[in-house]
Design an enzyme around this catalytic site. Structure first.
Site, PDB file in Angstrom:
ATOM      1  N   LYS A  78       0.836  -1.204   0.000  1.00 13.09           N
ATOM      2  CA  LYS A  78       0.000   0.000   0.000  1.00 13.09           C
ATOM      3  C   LYS A  78       0.871   1.255   0.000  1.00 13.09           C
ATOM      4  O   LYS A  78       1.885   1.314   0.703  1.00 13.09           O
ATOM      5  CB  LYS A  78      -0.912  -0.037   1.226  1.00 13.09           C
ATOM      6  CG  LYS A  78      -1.951   1.067   1.298  1.00 13.09           C
ATOM      7  CD  LYS A  78      -2.855   0.854   2.510  1.00 13.09           C
ATOM      8  CE  LYS A  78      -3.934   1.925   2.602  1.00 13.09           C
ATOM      9  NZ  LYS A  78      -4.855   1.672   3.733  1.00 13.09           N
ATOM     10  N   SER A 153      -9.396   2.233   2.487  1.00 12.49           N
ATOM     11  CA  SER A 153      -8.349   2.943   1.773  1.00 12.49           C
ATOM     12  C   SER A 153      -7.321   2.016   1.110  1.00 12.49           C
ATOM     13  O   SER A 153      -6.447   2.495   0.387  1.00 12.49           O
ATOM     14  CB  SER A 153      -7.633   3.891   2.742  1.00 12.49           C
ATOM     15  OG  SER A 153      -6.983   3.189   3.787  1.00 12.49           O
ATOM     16  N   SER A 177     -10.542  -0.338   6.309  1.00 12.79           N
ATOM     17  CA  SER A 177      -9.736  -0.103   5.110  1.00 12.79           C
ATOM     18  C   SER A 177      -9.047  -1.333   4.538  1.00 12.79           C
ATOM     19  O   SER A 177      -8.567  -1.287   3.411  1.00 12.79           O
ATOM     20  CB  SER A 177      -8.687   0.981   5.383  1.00 12.79           C
ATOM     21  OG  SER A 177      -9.310   2.244   5.472  1.00 12.79           O
TER      22      SER A 177
END
Length: 481
Positions: A78, A153, A177
């Site tokens: 990420k 996210s 997320s």
């Protein structure tokens, strides 16, 4: 033979058997990204040359007899994790050129395990949305329907996995997320027990990477199979070597049970603050049927369950006190004025969020005490049950919507506040419980639908094992058509 959708466990076995090299796996993954990612936009920061070098090193290490857990396996990371030599922006344009000096702890552990990192995956602005788009890298599309969100996210990581861009990815979770994108993209994710995975280096720029744990948020694994989640969690887990790791080693207890028939499961399908959409309810029913058919003890109610409304308001208070800590002074003072106008009788979610943003230290301590009472309630519940199955969000992936002031969420034709979506995710986040997101079906439109399995604190292997057993019963990841 195409390797792109094989599990990490299968790739590791093939590498050990000499059926394929890491260099070959890496070249296939890079070629697939170059062919297909223009339509998805999951990989926002490619790192192909270093990946090729890491793959060559992995093959050489294996030739000399080395065998590490992820040796030679292509993965993604990420964007919000620091990686030396690559930008960390959290989607904020002013930090487009920010380069951290060292790797996050989780990234260091991936590398130490032998993983080949293909690049970084897209995120929303400041990680604060259930859609992954920002001014620097653009919008990540759902691999199942490019007109819909991949979630957030960790939306870039989930989209990458669903598209065959690497076998594993790492993300983070504060408001769902990890679990939300997994649910939207049809993959697996695990939100670990709070504090189980060191988060140093998963920090917004240009903040220093200090060895401290912020409230609520965790780092965790994403994969295309439940067993791969366990493999990656074992690599990531453990205290920060600069703090608790000085004195403590990690020993997670084994799963409570090995057979489905031994599990005691509470299934929740209704929340007092937001309805459950029909597609999600159907997925819950499918999981419930599999549990019952497998001989598990399944219950729809328990007097031991902590109050869901209070859980949501405590979560909102704590989460928004987190967010407001970085607000400019002028914006904070405006919030103080608004909060002063709240009725003392207003106990809704909006009021909890506003009070959280302006809470004093005394207020936060009071909210934290309420959290501890909920944790005690969960401890009592988990003497009678081994896991709780419930929604992650009320609906499958929704169409892209980049208008913050006007957004609503459509649940079976009725609109609800967009910001109320994470009440189910907060059920595990607020008390710090582990929760595993699993694919559990498809909506009538063909979109993936997932559910989460919440387990006892620091007994992460229990929901992970239940995820494995359910994968055998109802199937798991399917590649988008």
């Amino acid at each position: 033979m195409e390797w792109s959708f094989r599990s990490a466990e299968q790739l590791a076995a093939a590498l050990r058997a000499g059926e394929v090299t890491s260099a070959e796996l890496t070249e296939e993954a890079i070629a697939r990204i170059e062919r297909h990612d223009k339509a998805i936009n999951a990989i926002c920061v490619p790192d192909f040359e270093r990946a090729r070098a890491a793959a060559r090193d992995a093959d050489e290490a294996r030739a000399h007899g080395e065998d590490r857990p992820l040796l030679g396996i292509p993965v993604t990371v990420k964007e919000s994790y620091n990686m030396a030599g690559l930008p960390t922006t959290w989607g904020m344009p002013q930090f487009a050129n920010y380069l951290p000096a060292e790797d996050a702890v989780a990234v260091s552990r991936l590398k130490a395990a032998g993983a080949v990192i293909l690049g970084k995956t897209n995120v929303p602005f400041m990680l604060q949305d259930w859609q992954s788009f920002n001014e620097i890298y653009g919008t990540t599309n759902n691999p199942w329907d490019h007109g819909r969100t991949s979630g957030g996210s960790s939306g870039g990581s989930a989209a990458a996995l669903a598209s065959g861009f690497g076998a594993l990815s790492i993300g983070s979770d504060l408001a769902g997320s990890l679990r939300n994108p997994a649910h939207f993209c049809g993959v697996y994710a695990h939100k670990p027990t709070f504090g189980l995975v060191a988060s140093r280096g998963m920090v917004p720029p240009p903040a220093p990477a200090l060895p401290s744990e912020g409230d609520l948020g965790v780092c965790g694994p994403m994969a295309r199979t439940a067993r791969d989640l366990t493999l990656l969690l074992d690599v990531m887990a453990g205290p920060d070597p600069l703090t608790l790791g000085v004195a403590y080693d990690l020993t997670l207890p084994p799963a409570r049970h090995e057979r489905l028939s031994e599990f005691r499961v509470l299934v929740l399908d209704d929340h007092p603050l937001i309805p459950t959409g029909s597609a999600v309810r159907a997925a819950l029913n499918r999981v419930t049927d599999a549990l019952v058919d497998g001989g598990a003890r399944v219950e729809p109610h328990s007097p031991l369950l902590p109050d869901l409304t209070e859980a949501a308001t405590v979560y909102a208070h704590l989460m928004f006190s987190n967010f407001a800590a970085r607000f400019p002074a002028e914006a904070y003072e405006q919030l103080v004025t608004r909060a002063a106008g709240l009725s003392t009788d207003d106990r809704g979610l909006d009021a909890a969020r506003l009070r959280g943003m302006v809470s004093s230290h005394r207020d936060w301590i009071e909210a934290n005490l309420r959290r501890e009472l909920h944790r005690q309630g969960w401890r009592q519940l988990f003497t009678e049950f081994d896991a709780v199955v419930c929604p992650i969000t009320p609906t499958p992936a929704f169409p892209h919507d980049h208008n913050p002031g006007e957004r609503r969420i459509d649940i079976d034709g009725v609109e609800y506040p967009y910001i109320d979506q994470p009440v189910w995710a907060g059920l595990a986040t607020m008390p710090g419980l582990p929760a595993t997101a699993i694919p559990a079906g498809r909506s009538p439109e063909g979109l993936p639908v997932g559910v989460q399995l919440i387990g006892p604190m620091f007994e992460d292997r229990t929901p992970l094992r239940l995820a494995e057993l359910l994968e055998q019963e109802i199937g798991g990841f399917e590649a988008p058509e």
